[in-house]
Design a protein around this motif. Structure first.
Motif, PDB file in Angstrom:
ATOM      1  N   ALA A   8      31.714  42.032  91.950  1.00 32.56           N
ATOM      2  CA  ALA A   8      30.663  41.026  91.810  1.00 32.56           C
ATOM      3  C   ALA A   8      29.548  41.257  92.820  1.00 32.56           C
ATOM      4  N   VAL A   9      29.908  41.648  94.042  1.00 32.40           N
ATOM      5  CA  VAL A   9      28.893  41.956  95.055  1.00 32.40           C
ATOM      6  C   VAL A   9      28.051  43.142  94.598  1.00 32.40           C
ATOM      7  N   ALA A  10      28.731  44.187  94.102  1.00 30.66           N
ATOM      8  CA  ALA A  10      28.013  45.377  93.635  1.00 30.66           C
ATOM      9  C   ALA A  10      27.068  45.025  92.490  1.00 30.66           C
ATOM     10  N   SER A  11      27.523  44.143  91.605  1.00 28.70           N
ATOM     11  CA  SER A  11      26.704  43.732  90.471  1.00 28.70           C
ATOM     12  C   SER A  11      25.468  42.966  90.941  1.00 28.70           C
ATOM     13  N   LYS A  12      25.655  42.056  91.914  1.00 31.29           N
ATOM     14  CA  LYS A  12      24.516  41.291  92.440  1.00 31.29           C
ATOM     15  C   LYS A  12      23.530  42.213  93.150  1.00 31.29           C
ATOM     16  N   ILE A  13      24.048  43.198  93.854  1.00 28.91           N
ATOM     17  CA  ILE A  13      23.161  44.146  94.542  1.00 28.91           C
ATOM     18  C   ILE A  13      22.267  44.861  93.534  1.00 28.91           C
ATOM     19  N   GLU A  14      22.850  45.251  92.414  1.00 26.46           N
ATOM     20  CA  GLU A  14      22.047  45.919  91.380  1.00 26.46           C
ATOM     21  C   GLU A  14      20.994  44.971  90.822  1.00 26.46           C
ATOM     22  N   GLU A  15      21.356  43.694  90.677  1.00 23.98           N
ATOM     23  CA  GLU A  15      20.407  42.708  90.144  1.00 23.98           C
ATOM     24  C   GLU A  15      19.205  42.519  91.063  1.00 23.98           C
ATOM     25  N   ILE A  16      19.436  42.558  92.387  1.00 23.21           N
ATOM     26  CA  ILE A  16      18.338  42.255  93.305  1.00 23.21           C
ATOM     27  C   ILE A  16      17.489  43.483  93.646  1.00 23.21           C
ATOM     28  N   ARG A  17      17.902  44.646  93.202  1.00 22.17           N
ATOM     29  CA  ARG A  17      17.111  45.848  93.493  1.00 22.17           C
ATOM     30  C   ARG A  17      15.690  45.735  92.946  1.00 22.17           C
ATOM     31  N   GLY A  18      15.567  45.086  91.807  1.00 16.69           N
ATOM     32  CA  GLY A  18      14.261  45.039  91.157  1.00 16.69           C
ATOM     33  C   GLY A  18      13.406  43.849  91.521  1.00 16.69           C
ATOM     34  N   ILE A  19      13.825  43.063  92.520  1.00 15.50           N
ATOM     35  CA  ILE A  19      13.047  41.877  92.901  1.00 15.50           C
ATOM     36  C   ILE A  19      11.671  42.295  93.414  1.00 15.50           C
ATOM     37  N   ALA A  74      22.420  35.937 102.575  1.00 18.95           N
ATOM     38  CA  ALA A  74      22.912  37.270 102.930  1.00 18.95           C
ATOM     39  C   ALA A  74      22.327  38.334 102.004  1.00 18.95           C
ATOM     40  N   PHE A  75      22.276  38.045 100.714  1.00 19.17           N
ATOM     41  CA  PHE A  75      21.660  38.997  99.779  1.00 19.17           C
ATOM     42  C   PHE A  75      20.170  39.142 100.071  1.00 19.17           C
ATOM     43  N   GLY A  76      19.521  38.031 100.444  1.00 16.30           N
ATOM     44  CA  GLY A  76      18.112  38.103 100.797  1.00 16.30           C
ATOM     45  C   GLY A  76      17.866  38.982 102.012  1.00 16.30           C
ATOM     46  N   LEU A  77      18.784  38.904 102.983  1.00 20.76           N
ATOM     47  CA  LEU A  77      18.644  39.714 104.192  1.00 20.76           C
ATOM     48  C   LEU A  77      18.759  41.201 103.897  1.00 20.76           C
ATOM     49  N   ARG A 108      18.216  42.617 101.132  1.00 21.91           N
ATOM     50  CA  ARG A 108      17.049  42.998 100.316  1.00 21.91           C
ATOM     51  C   ARG A 108      15.858  43.279 101.230  1.00 21.91           C
ATOM     52  N   ARG A 109      15.676  42.431 102.243  1.00 26.10           N
ATOM     53  CA  ARG A 109      14.565  42.625 103.168  1.00 26.10           C
ATOM     54  C   ARG A 109      14.737  43.917 103.966  1.00 26.10           C
ATOM     55  N   GLU A 110      15.966  44.170 104.398  1.00 26.99           N
ATOM     56  CA  GLU A 110      16.225  45.327 105.251  1.00 26.99           C
ATOM     57  C   GLU A 110      16.296  46.634 104.472  1.00 26.99           C
ATOM     58  N   GLY A 111      16.413  46.527 103.140  1.00 26.86           N
ATOM     59  CA  GLY A 111      16.459  47.729 102.317  1.00 26.86           C
ATOM     60  C   GLY A 111      17.782  48.466 102.379  1.00 26.86           C
ATOM     61  N   ASP A 112      18.825  47.812 102.877  1.00 32.30           N
ATOM     62  CA  ASP A 112      20.155  48.426 102.952  1.00 32.30           C
ATOM     63  C   ASP A 112      21.060  47.710 101.953  1.00 32.30           C
ATOM     64  N   LEU A 113      20.981  48.130 100.707  1.00 33.82           N
ATOM     65  CA  LEU A 113      21.690  47.446  99.629  1.00 33.82           C
ATOM     66  C   LEU A 113      23.077  48.042  99.442  1.00 33.82           C
ATOM     67  N   THR A 114      23.947  47.809 100.429  1.00 33.16           N
ATOM     68  CA  THR A 114      25.316  48.317 100.399  1.00 33.16           C
ATOM     69  C   THR A 114      26.286  47.173 100.664  1.00 33.16           C
ATOM     70  N   PHE A 115      27.538  47.398 100.315  1.00 35.90           N
ATOM     71  CA  PHE A 115      28.574  46.391 100.537  1.00 35.90           C
ATOM     72  C   PHE A 115      28.734  46.098 102.027  1.00 35.90           C
ATOM     73  N   ASP A 116      28.762  47.138 102.847  1.00 29.42           N
ATOM     74  CA  ASP A 116      28.924  46.943 104.288  1.00 29.42           C
ATOM     75  C   ASP A 116      27.758  46.154 104.883  1.00 29.42           C
ATOM     76  N   ALA A 117      26.550  46.403 104.393  1.00 31.32           N
ATOM     77  CA  ALA A 117      25.388  45.660 104.880  1.00 31.32           C
ATOM     78  C   ALA A 117      25.509  44.189 104.497  1.00 31.32           C
ATOM     79  N   PHE A 118      26.041  43.930 103.300  1.00 34.04           N
ATOM     80  CA  PHE A 118      26.242  42.548 102.867  1.00 34.04           C
ATOM     81  C   PHE A 118      27.251  41.850 103.768  1.00 34.04           C
ATOM     82  N   LEU A 119      28.331  42.533 104.122  1.00 34.37           N
ATOM     83  CA  LEU A 119      29.318  41.956 105.037  1.00 34.37           C
ATOM     84  C   LEU A 119      28.676  41.568 106.361  1.00 34.37           C
ATOM     85  N   ARG A 120      27.887  42.464 106.908  1.00 34.75           N
ATOM     86  CA  ARG A 120      27.241  42.194 108.195  1.00 34.75           C
ATOM     87  C   ARG A 120      26.286  41.013 108.087  1.00 34.75           C
ATOM     88  N   ALA A 121      25.546  40.957 106.989  1.00 31.16           N
ATOM     89  CA  ALA A 121      24.578  39.869 106.811  1.00 31.16           C
ATOM     90  C   ALA A 121      25.274  38.521 106.661  1.00 31.16           C
TER      91      ALA A 121
END
Length: 280
Positions: free
Chosen positions: A31-42, A94-97, A99-112
């Motif tokens: 689900a995290v991976a799917s959301k990351i793909e969704e926000i790439r095009g924001i 967290a997804f917004g963060l 997205r701002r940082e340009g690090d669209l990875t699972f590990d980056a989401f955990l940190r955020a």
């Protein structure tokens, strides 16, 4: 050769230890991976508009209470299958963060998510989680993620002693441990020293035009010992009124049918709102 083996073992051990710090099922990792793909095009430019786009991607997600409670020890819980009002706001931020940082990875989401959810961004047991919204707001303002704009909107400061968790110990399994319980009492005493700034309903009605889509809205309460009962995002709808995008206890993530001012009139014990504006 021996050093290579030791280095490899150290890497594996480090990964395993890190993995113990978070709880995430395979379904939620997908689900995290799917959301990351969704926000790439924001393409929205402001943080608020980006958060609204991300938040709307969760529309229809079931409401599930207390997804962060009940674990044997405190871990960073990743659960996008069911959200309560707080976990909805935290996950969207967290997804917004990332997205701002340009690090669209699972590990980056955990940190955020850890940064948003825990005091000073560091998970150090149950009491390091920002349980009270007013402390959550102060801590995330210190991290320069949000700004408390309640006063600017006409809010008034009110003193309030916060002690709901320690006086309702039976509702929080982690507080059965005496040291955690004592930690929570000290935290409550510390955060109670600061008054809470609340925007009354009548003032909100006058200044609704000052709210922006993406502002975080927290519902202040008259319940003894508690600061906030609910939270979500302001969203300006086609009627040019501010509504609430939130994980509703009635069942799912949704946009309130009523404008925020009218929605609040139906909330028992509501005393107004606290408003935080994303600034990242």
């Amino acid at each position: 050769m021996k050093s290579i083996i030791l280095s490899s073992f150290a890497l594996i051990f480090s990964w395993c230890c890190s993995a113990q710090d978070y709880s995430c099922s395979p379904e939620n990792r997908e689900a995290v991976a799917s959301k990351i793909e969704e926000i790439r095009g924001i393409r929205e430019s402001s943080a608020g508009e980006q958060l609204i786009t991300i938040g709307k991607a969760f529309l229809g997600t079931p409401y599930v209470a207390k997804t962060l409670e009940g674990n044997p020890s405190e871990t960073l819980v990743i659960d996008l299958q069911g959200l309560d009002c707080t976990t909805f706001v935290e996950n969207v931020l967290a997804f917004g963060l990332i997205r701002r940082e340009g690090d669209l990875t699972f590990d980056a989401f955990l940190r955020a998510l850890e940064k948003v959810r825990y005091r000073e961004g560091i998970l150090q047991g149950y009491s390091s989680r920002l349980h009270y919204f007013t402390e959550w707001l102060d801590d995330n303002e210190e991290k320069e993620l949000v700004m408390n704009i309640t006063s600017r909107l006409g809010g008034i400061e009110v003193p309030k002693e916060l002690h709901f968790m320690s006086r309702h110990r039976d509702l929080y399994p982690a507080l059965s441990k005496e040291n955690t319980y004592e930690d929570m009492i000290q935290i409550e005493k510390k955060i109670s020293k600061n008054p809470i700034c609340v925007l009354p309903l009548d003032t909100l009605a006058e200044n609704e035009n000052m709210l922006e889509s993406g502002d975080i809205i927290a519902l202040a309460t008259s319940i003894e010992g508690l600061d906030v009962t609910h939270t979500g995002f302001a969203i300006r709808m086609p009627d040019n009124r501010i509504h609430l995008l939130h994980a509703s206890a009635t069942g799912k993530v949704e946009i309130s049918e009523l404008p925020l001012v009218d929605y609040l009139k139906k909330i028992r014990n509501n005393t107004g709102i606290i408003v935080a504006r994303p600034v990242f």
